[in-house]
Design an enzyme around this catalytic site. Structure first.
Site, PDB file in Angstrom:
ATOM      1  N   ILE A 179      21.466 -34.881 -37.790  1.00 47.04           N
ATOM      2  CA  ILE A 179      20.203 -34.384 -37.197  1.00 47.04           C
ATOM      3  C   ILE A 179      19.078 -34.355 -38.223  1.00 47.04           C
ATOM      4  CG2 ILE A 179      20.743 -31.933 -37.659  1.00 47.04           C
ATOM      5  CD1 ILE A 179      19.163 -32.969 -34.389  1.00 47.04           C
ATOM      6  N   GLN A 216      16.458 -39.654 -40.207  1.00 50.09           N
ATOM      7  CA  GLN A 216      15.381 -40.284 -39.421  1.00 50.09           C
ATOM      8  C   GLN A 216      15.705 -40.327 -37.929  1.00 50.09           C
ATOM      9  OE1 GLN A 216      13.144 -44.407 -39.888  1.00 50.09           O
ATOM     10  NE2 GLN A 216      15.172 -44.773 -39.057  1.00 50.09           N
ATOM     11  N   ASP A 242      30.610 -30.678 -41.404  1.00 43.59           N
ATOM     12  CA  ASP A 242      30.609 -31.851 -42.275  1.00 43.59           C
ATOM     13  C   ASP A 242      31.599 -32.868 -41.705  1.00 43.59           C
ATOM     14  OD1 ASP A 242      29.983 -32.170 -45.651  1.00 43.59           O
ATOM     15  OD2 ASP A 242      31.336 -33.574 -44.633  1.00 43.59           O
ATOM     16  N   SER A 291      26.243 -50.772 -37.530  1.00 40.05           N
ATOM     17  CA  SER A 291      25.097 -51.312 -38.278  1.00 40.05           C
ATOM     18  C   SER A 291      25.144 -52.827 -38.406  1.00 40.05           C
ATOM     19  CB  SER A 291      25.111 -50.709 -39.682  1.00 40.05           C
ATOM     20  OG  SER A 291      24.250 -51.413 -40.535  1.00 40.05           O
ATOM     21  N   GLU A 295      24.437 -54.232 -40.966  1.00 40.51           N
ATOM     22  CA  GLU A 295      24.975 -54.475 -42.312  1.00 40.51           C
ATOM     23  C   GLU A 295      26.422 -54.985 -42.222  1.00 40.51           C
ATOM     24  OE1 GLU A 295      23.310 -54.300 -45.180  1.00 40.51           O
ATOM     25  OE2 GLU A 295      24.940 -54.287 -46.634  1.00 40.51           O
ATOM     26  N   TYR A 352      29.262 -49.749 -48.147  1.00 41.35           N
ATOM     27  CA  TYR A 352      28.720 -49.155 -46.913  1.00 41.35           C
ATOM     28  C   TYR A 352      29.084 -50.026 -45.711  1.00 41.35           C
ATOM     29  CZ  TYR A 352      25.146 -48.160 -43.341  1.00 41.35           C
ATOM     30  OH  TYR A 352      24.494 -47.894 -42.161  1.00 41.35           O
ATOM     31  N   LYS A 376      31.387 -49.062 -42.463  1.00 40.65           N
ATOM     32  CA  LYS A 376      30.882 -49.148 -41.086  1.00 40.65           C
ATOM     33  C   LYS A 376      31.793 -50.029 -40.216  1.00 40.65           C
ATOM     34  CE  LYS A 376      27.068 -46.649 -40.660  1.00 40.65           C
ATOM     35  NZ  LYS A 376      26.959 -45.541 -39.701  1.00 40.65           N
ATOM     36  N   HIS A 423      15.861 -50.176 -38.586  1.00 40.90           N
ATOM     37  CA  HIS A 423      14.754 -49.557 -37.849  1.00 40.90           C
ATOM     38  C   HIS A 423      14.116 -48.490 -38.721  1.00 40.90           C
ATOM     39  CE1 HIS A 423      18.646 -47.931 -36.596  1.00 40.90           C
ATOM     40  NE2 HIS A 423      18.052 -46.740 -36.589  1.00 40.90           N
TER      41      HIS A 423
HETATM   42  P1  NAP Z   1      19.639 -41.143 -42.614  1.00 37.88           P
HETATM   43  O1  NAP Z   1      18.191 -40.824 -42.445  1.00 37.88           O
HETATM   44  O2  NAP Z   1      20.145 -41.529 -43.957  1.00 37.88           O
HETATM   45  O3  NAP Z   1      20.470 -39.863 -42.092  1.00 37.88           O
HETATM   46  C1  NAP Z   1      21.839 -39.748 -42.339  1.00 37.88           C
HETATM   47  C2  NAP Z   1      22.289 -38.395 -41.854  1.00 37.88           C
HETATM   48  O4  NAP Z   1      23.683 -38.245 -42.136  1.00 37.88           O
HETATM   49  C3  NAP Z   1      21.581 -37.213 -42.535  1.00 37.88           C
HETATM   50  O5  NAP Z   1      21.289 -36.234 -41.568  1.00 37.88           O
HETATM   51  C4  NAP Z   1      22.640 -36.698 -43.488  1.00 37.88           C
HETATM   52  O6  NAP Z   1      22.517 -35.321 -43.803  1.00 37.88           O
HETATM   53  C5  NAP Z   1      23.882 -36.945 -42.651  1.00 37.88           C
HETATM   54  N1  NAP Z   1      25.110 -36.853 -43.440  1.00 37.88           N
HETATM   55  C6  NAP Z   1      25.360 -37.383 -44.670  1.00 37.88           C
HETATM   56  N2  NAP Z   1      26.585 -37.025 -45.092  1.00 37.88           N
HETATM   57  C7  NAP Z   1      27.133 -36.256 -44.120  1.00 37.88           C
HETATM   58  C8  NAP Z   1      28.351 -35.564 -43.988  1.00 37.88           C
HETATM   59  N3  NAP Z   1      29.294 -35.594 -44.949  1.00 37.88           N
HETATM   60  N4  NAP Z   1      28.591 -34.860 -42.866  1.00 37.88           N
HETATM   61  C9  NAP Z   1      27.653 -34.797 -41.889  1.00 37.88           C
HETATM   62  N5  NAP Z   1      26.458 -35.413 -41.961  1.00 37.88           N
HETATM   63  C10 NAP Z   1      26.201 -36.137 -43.076  1.00 37.88           C
HETATM   64  O7  NAP Z   1      20.065 -42.286 -41.600  1.00 37.88           O
HETATM   65  P2  NAP Z   1      19.308 -42.867 -40.303  1.00 37.88           P
HETATM   66  O8  NAP Z   1      18.407 -43.965 -40.742  1.00 37.88           O
HETATM   67  O9  NAP Z   1      18.800 -41.742 -39.506  1.00 37.88           O
HETATM   68  O10 NAP Z   1      20.533 -43.570 -39.563  1.00 37.88           O
HETATM   69  C11 NAP Z   1      21.353 -42.854 -38.654  1.00 37.88           C
HETATM   70  C12 NAP Z   1      22.695 -43.544 -38.557  1.00 37.88           C
HETATM   71  O11 NAP Z   1      22.512 -44.896 -38.139  1.00 37.88           O
HETATM   72  C13 NAP Z   1      23.476 -43.630 -39.864  1.00 37.88           C
HETATM   73  O12 NAP Z   1      24.845 -43.554 -39.538  1.00 37.88           O
HETATM   74  C14 NAP Z   1      23.161 -45.012 -40.397  1.00 37.88           C
HETATM   75  O13 NAP Z   1      24.186 -45.475 -41.227  1.00 37.88           O
HETATM   76  C15 NAP Z   1      23.082 -45.787 -39.097  1.00 37.88           C
HETATM   77  N6  NAP Z   1      22.221 -46.973 -39.090  1.00 37.88           N
HETATM   78  C16 NAP Z   1      20.930 -46.870 -39.506  1.00 37.88           C
HETATM   79  C17 NAP Z   1      20.103 -47.978 -39.435  1.00 37.88           C
HETATM   80  C18 NAP Z   1      18.654 -47.904 -39.852  1.00 37.88           C
HETATM   81  O14 NAP Z   1      18.044 -48.968 -40.033  1.00 37.88           O
HETATM   82  N7  NAP Z   1      18.073 -46.709 -39.963  1.00 37.88           N
HETATM   83  C19 NAP Z   1      20.613 -49.200 -38.941  1.00 37.88           C
HETATM   84  C20 NAP Z   1      21.930 -49.255 -38.523  1.00 37.88           C
HETATM   85  C21 NAP Z   1      22.733 -48.126 -38.582  1.00 37.88           C
HETATM   86  P3  NAP Z   1      21.695 -34.820 -45.104  1.00 37.88           P
HETATM   87  O15 NAP Z   1      20.246 -34.814 -44.697  1.00 37.88           O
HETATM   88  O16 NAP Z   1      22.224 -33.453 -45.330  1.00 37.88           O
HETATM   89  O17 NAP Z   1      21.968 -35.781 -46.203  1.00 37.88           O
HETATM   90  O1  G4F Z   2      15.582 -51.005 -46.965  1.00 36.77           O
HETATM   91  P1  G4F Z   2      16.925 -51.351 -47.479  1.00 36.77           P
HETATM   92  O2  G4F Z   2      17.495 -50.472 -48.530  1.00 36.77           O
HETATM   93  O3  G4F Z   2      17.862 -51.456 -46.206  1.00 36.77           O
HETATM   94  P2  G4F Z   2      19.273 -52.189 -45.947  1.00 36.77           P
HETATM   95  O4  G4F Z   2      20.017 -52.398 -47.203  1.00 36.77           O
HETATM   96  O5  G4F Z   2      19.015 -53.379 -45.101  1.00 36.77           O
HETATM   97  O6  G4F Z   2      20.055 -51.075 -45.114  1.00 36.77           O
HETATM   98  C1  G4F Z   2      19.443 -50.372 -44.030  1.00 36.77           C
HETATM   99  O7  G4F Z   2      19.648 -51.094 -42.840  1.00 36.77           O
HETATM  100  C2  G4F Z   2      21.026 -51.204 -42.447  1.00 36.77           C
HETATM  101  C3  G4F Z   2      21.039 -52.035 -41.156  1.00 36.77           C
HETATM  102  O8  G4F Z   2      21.083 -53.399 -41.486  1.00 36.77           O
HETATM  103  C4  G4F Z   2      21.562 -49.815 -42.228  1.00 36.77           C
HETATM  104  F1  G4F Z   2      22.838 -49.858 -41.757  1.00 36.77           F
HETATM  105  C5  G4F Z   2      21.511 -49.037 -43.532  1.00 36.77           C
HETATM  106  O9  G4F Z   2      21.986 -47.712 -43.321  1.00 36.77           O
HETATM  107  C6  G4F Z   2      20.052 -48.971 -43.975  1.00 36.77           C
HETATM  108  O10 G4F Z   2      19.346 -48.187 -43.046  1.00 36.77           O
HETATM  109  O11 G4F Z   2      16.896 -52.822 -48.081  1.00 36.77           O
HETATM  110  C7  G4F Z   2      16.417 -53.917 -47.335  1.00 36.77           C
HETATM  111  C8  G4F Z   2      16.294 -55.139 -48.222  1.00 36.77           C
HETATM  112  C9  G4F Z   2      17.543 -55.452 -49.045  1.00 36.77           C
HETATM  113  O12 G4F Z   2      17.795 -56.829 -48.964  1.00 36.77           O
HETATM  114  C10 G4F Z   2      17.180 -55.081 -50.456  1.00 36.77           C
HETATM  115  O13 G4F Z   2      17.834 -55.854 -51.470  1.00 36.77           O
HETATM  116  O14 G4F Z   2      15.257 -54.898 -49.173  1.00 36.77           O
HETATM  117  C11 G4F Z   2      15.691 -55.386 -50.440  1.00 36.77           C
HETATM  118  N1  G4F Z   2      14.947 -54.704 -51.491  1.00 36.77           N
HETATM  119  C12 G4F Z   2      14.154 -55.322 -52.425  1.00 36.77           C
HETATM  120  N2  G4F Z   2      13.657 -54.417 -53.267  1.00 36.77           N
HETATM  121  C13 G4F Z   2      14.936 -53.401 -51.751  1.00 36.77           C
HETATM  122  C14 G4F Z   2      14.125 -53.208 -52.869  1.00 36.77           C
HETATM  123  N3  G4F Z   2      15.552 -52.366 -51.112  1.00 36.77           N
HETATM  124  C15 G4F Z   2      15.339 -51.119 -51.595  1.00 36.77           C
HETATM  125  N4  G4F Z   2      15.899 -50.075 -50.949  1.00 36.77           N
HETATM  126  N5  G4F Z   2      14.561 -50.888 -52.704  1.00 36.77           N
HETATM  127  C16 G4F Z   2      13.934 -51.903 -53.380  1.00 36.77           C
HETATM  128  O15 G4F Z   2      13.239 -51.686 -54.371  1.00 36.77           O
END
Ligand code: NAP
Ligand code: G4F
Length: 328
Positions: free
Chosen positions: A9, A12, A56, A127, A129, A151, A155, A181
């Site tokens: 919760i 993001q 947790d 994901s 990923e 990671y 997943k 997203h």
């Molecule tokens: P996020 O902002 O990193 O949020 C992750 C959440 O997980 C936070 O609330 C965090 O709590 C909680 N968490 C971490 N460790 C935990 C634990 N041990 N027990 C319970 N909760 C825990 O991620 P998001 O971008 O909102 O993404 C939500 C989900 O979608 C994640 O599973 C992510 O891997 C997946 N996902 C995200 C994307 C994307 O592009 N955003 C794409 C594909 C899949 P704290 O605040 O306390 O750390």
């Molecule tokens: O923004 P990123 O860290 O996201 P990434 O690795 O794609 O992962 C996110 O999306 C996944 C879904 O495909 C989720 F499952 C995951 O939880 C997360 O939300 O990096 C995006 C790209 C990568 O290729 C990275 O190498 O950006 C490139 N990058 C280049 N410079 C960088 C940087 N990424 C980060 N974080 N920081 C840099 O300075």
């Protein structure tokens, strides 16, 4: 009134999903981990209607307790260690939370549901990923998974465990294979937000440069507010299933820089961007682009915000926020 429990919760997606479910009239419960979690106040302020429980993903008894209190009709598992770069340095804890945590949750639901496994509808945050070294373009639900990070591997475990619980116990457990997203609520460690904050600060004269890694990587970036709607739609289906959620468009980090700097009237960003190998990954996911046609056909879902709209939204938000923080 239906009841929903959201793990993650404080993240993001958790905040956007909570807003969506509250607007639909749900009783919403959110799981917060740790004592004195610094993000608890943000949740209380942003979505005051949510009832917070502590728990947790690593502690199954805390998950059972949360289920007992919330009595959810729907359970959204958004909790994870979600930063890919961090997962190489912390592979074990990432596997335990992002992978094994899902098994804990599925087991908790199975035990809690006592012989009626489909009574709680479960959403698992899978994901893109997982596609890693992509075996097909665009990626769809049937594309072979080839994860490239701890990671991603965690997943994949969670994804197949979700499918296995569906097939073994008849659970209504769906997996959303969401592509990247983003939003103004995105953590600053991710590249979009790192860039939108830096661009805003550079435009305001508060920062001189942004230091990045691989600019050639391509992602299918959408808006988080659109994507949580797809999660909800999945749990309204009579049968659980897996869905790719994506825009179908891919862009490089260079494209992102072009748009972000253009939003503050800078056409040539090269003087403001420095490359540092410290931000390169041991194994990169070079290109992701999803095929969301199943989500469109079955869920009636489509993204509303395009890439340009997303980047502009984020930079404009950060300009305002950085101005405020600088007291201007
Ligand atoms: P996020 O902002 O990193 O949020 C992750 C959440 O997980 C936070 O609330 C965090 O709590 C909680 N968490 C971490 N460790 C935990 C634990 N041990 N027990 C319970 N909760 C825990 O991620 P998001 O971008 O909102 O993404 C939500 C989900 O979608 C994640 O599973 C992510 O891997 C997946 N996902 C995200 C994307 C994307 O592009 N955003 C794409 C594909 C899949 P704290 O605040 O306390 O750390
Ligand atoms: O923004 P990123 O860290 O996201 P990434 O690795 O794609 O992962 C996110 O999306 C996944 C879904 O495909 C989720 F499952 C995951 O939880 C997360 O939300 O990096 C995006 C790209 C990568 O290729 C990275 O190498 O950006 C490139 N990058 C280049 N410079 C960088 C940087 N990424 C980060 N974080 N920081 C840099 O300075």
């Amino acid at each position: 009134m239906p009841s929903a429990l959201i793990t993650g919760i404080t993240g993001q997606d958790g905040l956007y999903l909570a807003e969506l479910l509250l607007a639909k009239g749900y009783d919403v419960y959110g799981l917060v981990r740790g004592q004195n979690n610094p993000k608890r106040a943000l949740v209380e302020e942003t979505v005051p209607g949510v009832r917070l429980l502590t728990g947790d993903l690593g502690d199954m008894s805390s998950l059972l307790r949360a289920l007992e209190i919330a009595q959810p009709d729907e359970l959204y598992n958004l909790g994870a260690i979600s930063f890919v770069a961090y997962s190489w340095e912390n592979a074990r804890v990432t596997s335990e939370v992002t992978g094994m945590g899902v098994l804990n949750l599925l087991e908790a639901v199975r035990l809690f549901a006592r012989g009626e496994p489909s009574r709680i509808r479960v959403y698992q945050a899978s994901s893109s990923e997982m596609f890693g070294k992509v075996q097909e373009v665009p990626q769809r639900e049937s594309t072979l998974l080839w994860p490239r990070s701890p990671y991603g591997v965690a997943k994949v475990f969670a994804h197949y465990m979700t499918i296995n619980y569906r097939e073994s116990y008849g659970m209504h457990a769906s997996s959303g294979i969401l592509f990247n997203h983003e939003s103004p609520r995105r953590g600053p460690e991710f590249v979009t937000r790192k860039i939108s904050i830096a661009v805003a600060r550079i435009a305001l004269g508060l920062q001189e440069e942004v230091v990045l890694g691989n600019l050639e990587a391509k992602r299918d970036w959408g808006y988080a507010g659109d994507y949580v709607d797809a999660m909800w739609r999945m749990l309204q289906q009579p049968e659980a299933d897996d869905y790719v959620v994506a825009t179908g468009q891919t862009h490089s980090i260079r494209d992102l820089l072009d748009l972000a700097f253009r939003a503050v009237d800078i056409d040539d960003w090269t003087p403001y961007v420095r490359l540092d190998p410290a931000f390169m990954r041991p194994a990169e996911v070079d290109m992701l682009v999803g095929d969301p046609s199943k989500a469109r056909a079955v869920l009636g879902w489509k993204p509303e915000v395009d890439f340009q709209g997303l980047v502009t939204l984020m930079v404009e938000h950060d300009l305002e926020e950085q101005r405020r923080l600088a007291g201007r």
